[in-house]
Design a protein around this motif. Structure first.
Motif, PDB file in Angstrom:
ATOM      1  N   GLY A 185       0.800  -1.217   0.000  1.00 10.07           N
ATOM      2  CA  GLY A 185       0.000   0.000   0.000  1.00 10.07           C
ATOM      3  C   GLY A 185       0.830   1.264   0.000  1.00 10.07           C
ATOM      4  O   GLY A 185       0.297   2.358   0.199  1.00 10.07           O
ATOM      5  N   ARG A 186       2.133   1.137  -0.251  1.00  7.46           N
ATOM      6  CA  ARG A 186       2.998   2.316  -0.276  1.00  7.46           C
ATOM      7  C   ARG A 186       2.978   2.976  -1.646  1.00  7.46           C
ATOM      8  O   ARG A 186       2.946   2.300  -2.676  1.00  7.46           O
ATOM      9  CB  ARG A 186       4.436   1.937   0.087  1.00  7.46           C
ATOM     10  CG  ARG A 186       4.600   1.489   1.532  1.00  7.46           C
ATOM     11  CD  ARG A 186       6.058   1.427   1.914  1.00  7.46           C
ATOM     12  NE  ARG A 186       6.258   1.066   3.313  1.00  7.46           N
ATOM     13  CZ  ARG A 186       7.388   1.240   3.986  1.00  7.46           C
ATOM     14  NH1 ARG A 186       8.447   1.760   3.372  1.00  7.46           N
ATOM     15  NH2 ARG A 186       7.469   0.895   5.258  1.00  7.46           N
TER      16      ARG A 186
ATOM     17  N   VAL B 188       1.732  15.954   0.495  1.00  9.68           N
ATOM     18  CA  VAL B 188       0.546  15.268   1.002  1.00  9.68           C
ATOM     19  C   VAL B 188       0.662  15.089   2.507  1.00  9.68           C
ATOM     20  O   VAL B 188       1.759  15.056   3.071  1.00  9.68           O
ATOM     21  CB  VAL B 188       0.362  13.902   0.311  1.00  9.68           C
ATOM     22  CG1 VAL B 188      -0.018  14.090  -1.138  1.00  9.68           C
ATOM     23  CG2 VAL B 188       1.609  13.047   0.426  1.00  9.68           C
ATOM     24  N   ALA B 189      -0.495  14.950   3.165  1.00  8.85           N
ATOM     25  CA  ALA B 189      -0.541  14.780   4.610  1.00  8.85           C
ATOM     26  C   ALA B 189      -1.487  13.637   4.945  1.00  8.85           C
ATOM     27  O   ALA B 189      -2.276  13.186   4.121  1.00  8.85           O
ATOM     28  CB  ALA B 189      -1.015  16.073   5.272  1.00  8.85           C
ATOM     29  N   VAL B 190      -1.403  13.159   6.176  1.00 15.30           N
ATOM     30  CA  VAL B 190      -2.294  12.091   6.628  1.00 15.30           C
ATOM     31  C   VAL B 190      -3.748  12.550   6.498  1.00 15.30           C
ATOM     32  O   VAL B 190      -4.098  13.667   6.888  1.00 15.30           O
ATOM     33  CB  VAL B 190      -1.979  11.710   8.089  1.00 15.30           C
ATOM     34  CG1 VAL B 190      -3.022  10.735   8.623  1.00 15.30           C
ATOM     35  CG2 VAL B 190      -0.588  11.093   8.185  1.00 15.30           C
ATOM     36  N   GLY B 191      -4.581  11.695   5.934  1.00 16.95           N
ATOM     37  CA  GLY B 191      -5.980  12.017   5.729  1.00 16.95           C
ATOM     38  C   GLY B 191      -6.302  12.490   4.328  1.00 16.95           C
ATOM     39  O   GLY B 191      -7.479  12.507   3.930  1.00 16.95           O
TER      40      GLY B 191
ATOM     41  N   VAL C 155       4.474   7.520   1.014  1.00 16.21           N
ATOM     42  CA  VAL C 155       3.376   7.458   1.969  1.00 16.21           C
ATOM     43  C   VAL C 155       2.824   6.040   2.037  1.00 16.21           C
ATOM     44  O   VAL C 155       3.025   5.223   1.138  1.00 16.21           O
ATOM     45  CB  VAL C 155       2.234   8.429   1.574  1.00 16.21           C
ATOM     46  CG1 VAL C 155       2.722   9.865   1.558  1.00 16.21           C
ATOM     47  CG2 VAL C 155       1.625   8.043   0.229  1.00 16.21           C
ATOM     48  N   LYS C 156       2.118   5.753   3.136  1.00 16.57           N
ATOM     49  CA  LYS C 156       1.325   4.536   3.237  1.00 16.57           C
ATOM     50  C   LYS C 156      -0.130   4.899   2.983  1.00 16.57           C
ATOM     51  O   LYS C 156      -0.599   5.969   3.395  1.00 16.57           O
ATOM     52  CB  LYS C 156       1.464   3.896   4.624  1.00 16.57           C
ATOM     53  CG  LYS C 156       2.782   3.172   4.856  1.00 16.57           C
ATOM     54  CD  LYS C 156       2.753   2.460   6.202  1.00 16.57           C
ATOM     55  CE  LYS C 156       4.044   1.688   6.441  1.00 16.57           C
ATOM     56  NZ  LYS C 156       4.027   0.969   7.756  1.00 16.57           N
ATOM     57  N   THR C 157      -0.857   3.981   2.327  1.00 19.46           N
ATOM     58  CA  THR C 157      -2.253   4.282   1.976  1.00 19.46           C
ATOM     59  C   THR C 157      -3.177   3.137   2.374  1.00 19.46           C
ATOM     60  O   THR C 157      -2.741   2.009   2.613  1.00 19.46           O
ATOM     61  CB  THR C 157      -2.401   4.523   0.461  1.00 19.46           C
ATOM     62  OG1 THR C 157      -2.123   3.302  -0.239  1.00 19.46           O
ATOM     63  CG2 THR C 157      -1.468   5.614  -0.020  1.00 19.46           C
ATOM     64  N   ALA C 158      -4.455   3.445   2.438  1.00 20.06           N
ATOM     65  CA  ALA C 158      -5.502   2.453   2.677  1.00 20.06           C
ATOM     66  C   ALA C 158      -6.639   2.737   1.699  1.00 20.06           C
ATOM     67  O   ALA C 158      -6.783   3.865   1.205  1.00 20.06           O
ATOM     68  CB  ALA C 158      -6.011   2.508   4.114  1.00 20.06           C
TER      69      ALA C 158
ATOM     70  N   VAL D 265      -4.284   8.561   2.471  1.00 16.14           N
ATOM     71  CA  VAL D 265      -2.953   8.537   3.098  1.00 16.14           C
ATOM     72  C   VAL D 265      -3.102   8.270   4.591  1.00 16.14           C
ATOM     73  O   VAL D 265      -3.807   8.992   5.297  1.00 16.14           O
ATOM     74  CB  VAL D 265      -2.217   9.869   2.862  1.00 16.14           C
ATOM     75  CG1 VAL D 265      -0.876   9.874   3.607  1.00 16.14           C
ATOM     76  CG2 VAL D 265      -2.007  10.105   1.376  1.00 16.14           C
ATOM     77  N   THR D 266      -2.465   7.196   5.087  1.00 19.61           N
ATOM     78  CA  THR D 266      -2.518   6.864   6.514  1.00 19.61           C
ATOM     79  C   THR D 266      -1.222   7.207   7.249  1.00 19.61           C
ATOM     80  O   THR D 266      -1.210   7.300   8.471  1.00 19.61           O
ATOM     81  CB  THR D 266      -2.798   5.363   6.691  1.00 19.61           C
ATOM     82  OG1 THR D 266      -1.764   4.602   6.055  1.00 19.61           O
ATOM     83  CG2 THR D 266      -4.153   4.997   6.087  1.00 19.61           C
ATOM     84  N   GLU D 267      -0.127   7.380   6.500  1.00 18.65           N
ATOM     85  CA  GLU D 267       1.161   7.706   7.134  1.00 18.65           C
ATOM     86  C   GLU D 267       2.075   8.322   6.091  1.00 18.65           C
ATOM     87  O   GLU D 267       2.143   7.860   4.951  1.00 18.65           O
ATOM     88  CB  GLU D 267       1.813   6.452   7.718  1.00 18.65           C
ATOM     89  CG  GLU D 267       3.162   6.713   8.374  1.00 18.65           C
ATOM     90  CD  GLU D 267       3.844   5.446   8.868  1.00 18.65           C
ATOM     91  OE1 GLU D 267       5.055   5.495   9.175  1.00 18.65           O
ATOM     92  OE2 GLU D 267       3.161   4.397   8.933  1.00 18.65           O
TER      93      GLU D 267
END
Length: 485
Positions: free
Chosen positions: A91-92, A136-139, A171-174, A158-160
């Motif tokens: 998910g990166r 980009v930022a979390v959320g 970034v990490k994503t979901a 984006v989760t992290e």
């Protein structure tokens, strides 16, 4: 007597046409392509709704990504960012600044407007909103056309934020839903699939593919013109013949399937601040025509009918819903299907023209409702049936349509031709014999399929199992007769 029965020939199936119209298994309510399509910047909705255009994504442009700012206000807007890479397993993703377009010059013979001379290095992104290219930022939510590692596009949150790299921000994503980028807006439209974007994998010899995007495209031995926007598959192949059939009764199928598919998409996010949309629709429709001929004595089929796929088609068109690129996955497997008892020798031909529509429609408070419609006309056929028995042949297509690579609707559309004959012979002690027989030929089509839980990508509630489209079957008599002697 046995010799007489074997020689029975029931010819003369007359040419007949019958029209089947207005076929629909379930009434439905309408809810209100390219890797180069821009992605979008989608902040949270501000409570106002607007009608978004639905069209094919522009071709030949850069591939910026879409980022919906978690702290943003206002409507979704184009972004100057892109997905540089994506790893599905982890998910990166790496988010980078999209390359700027070439400097815009005035059209030949046209002078620049006063005060608007193009500066060196000016980019086509001049209209990008302020802050659209900030990290980009979390959320934040990413909505992207196809990108490296994401051939079906990307829709993720984006989760992290891991950190900077030489390629951009990692970034990490979901997973997330279209509701997070379309918010409370509305959209409704149909987008034809560009046949030049379709990839074809022949599964047997004797298959050819043609398509028309511009005028003058021809096909076939008579060099007939193919209508614009259509794709066509021609097949000429042998099928299994009954073991005891003479060489002259070798079974074969020949003909074509011609399609003009289009994607139907709608979204109504005006649910008054709810967590999901008020309505949504995803479906595939189009014109269908086929002409095919089944000859010989087909081998007996045991159990399920024998299905022979002859080509697979795939396309991933990108439709532009306002500023948001929505990637649609479209797959078709065309097949011949024969169901026979090994006793009937056929020589039949049928032309079929019409249209079809399959998909799902969502309404708040009612859930998902299947869409299954067809309007088919069968033109004249000619046929002869020899001996006793039954046979059924179909030239159809398995189809699936989904969003961002996830199947949402699967369907099977199969126009068919069915024939049967019954011969009886008898003899008396005085040496007299009698022979009688009846035959019939039927045309029809089957339409079936399922809605899949991946339709929840719209932001609607999950359903626990597949929802059948509902089997739609229409059959009509083409010709019949009776013979005695």
């Amino acid at each position: 007597m046995r010799t007489l029965a074997r020689r029975l020939l029931l010819p003369g199936l007359t040419t007949l046409a019958l029209t089947a119209t207005g076929c629909s298994s379930t009434p439905h309510t309408t809810a209100a392509a390219d890797a180069a399509a821009p992605a979008t910047l989608a902040p949270a909705g501000d409570g106002t709704s607007q009608q978004l255009d639905v069209a094919a994504a522009p071709q030949g442009t850069p591939t910026p990504a879409a980022v919906a700012r978690a702290d943003g206000k206002g409507k979704t807007e184009k972004s100057s960012l892109k997905v540089a890479s994506y790893d599905q397993a982890s998910g990166r993703a790496v988010i980078a600044k999209a390359p700027q377009g070439p400097a815009q010059s005035p059209a030949p013979g046209k002078k620049p407007e006063a005060g608007k001379s193009p500066a060196a290095g000016a980019s086509s992104d001049a209209g990008t909103p302020p802050g659209a290219d900030k990290p980009v930022a979390v959320g934040d939510v990413i909505a992207s056309a196809p990108a490296p590692g994401a051939p079906n596009g990307l829709l993720a949150k984006v989760t992290e934020v891991i950190g900077k790299t030489d390629r951009g921000t990692e970034v990490k994503t979901a997973s997330t839903t279209l509701a997070s980028v379309l918010n409370d807006d509305k959209a409704d439209g149909k987008v034809p699939v560009d046949p030049s974007s379709v990839t074809v994998e022949p599964l047997m010899k004797g298959v050819t593919f043609s398509w028309a995007k511009g005028p003058g495209v021809k096909f076939g031995p008579q060099s007939a013109k193919l209508p614009l926007g259509n794709l066509r598959l021609d097949v000429n192949a042998a099928v299994d013949t009954a073991p005891d059939a003479p060489a002259s009764a070798g079974a074969s199928v020949s003909g074509f399937v011609q399609l003009a598919p289009q994607v139907e998409f709608s979204y109504d996010g005006s649910a008054g601040g709810g967590s999901g949309p008020r309505g949504a629709t995803l479906g595939m429709s189009g014109e269908w025509s086929s002409q095919w001929k089944l000859q010989g004595r087909a081998a007996a089929s045991t159990g399920a009918p024998k299905r022979i796929p002859f080509a697979k088609l795939h396309s991933a068109p990108v439709i532009q819903v306002g500023p948001v690129p929505v990637v649609v996955s479209l797959d078709l497997t065309c097949y011949v299907q024969v169901e026979a008892d090994g006793r009937v020798t056929l020589d039949v031909q049928q032309d079929v023209k019409g249209d079809f529509k399959v998909g799902g429609s969502y309404a708040l408070g009612k859930g998902w409702t299947p869409i299954s419609e067809s309007n088919v006309k069968s033109t004249p056929v000619t046929a002869t049936v020899a001996a006793s028995g039954k046979v059924k042949g179909a030239l159809g297509a398995e189809a699936s349509i989904g969003l961002y690579g996830a199947v949402g609707v699967s369907a099977d559309f199969a126009p068919y031709l069915r024939g049967e004959a019954d011969a009886k012979a008898s003899a008396s002690s005085d040496g007299k014999t009698s022979l009688s027989g009846a035959w019939a030929l039927y045309g029809g089509f089957d339409l079936s399929g399922n809605l899949h839980l991946q339709l929840s990508l719209f932001g609607t509630p999950l359903f626990e199992r597949k929802i059948p489209l509902g089997a739609l079957n229409r059959e009509w008599t083409l010709a019949s007769g009776h013979a005695e002697r």
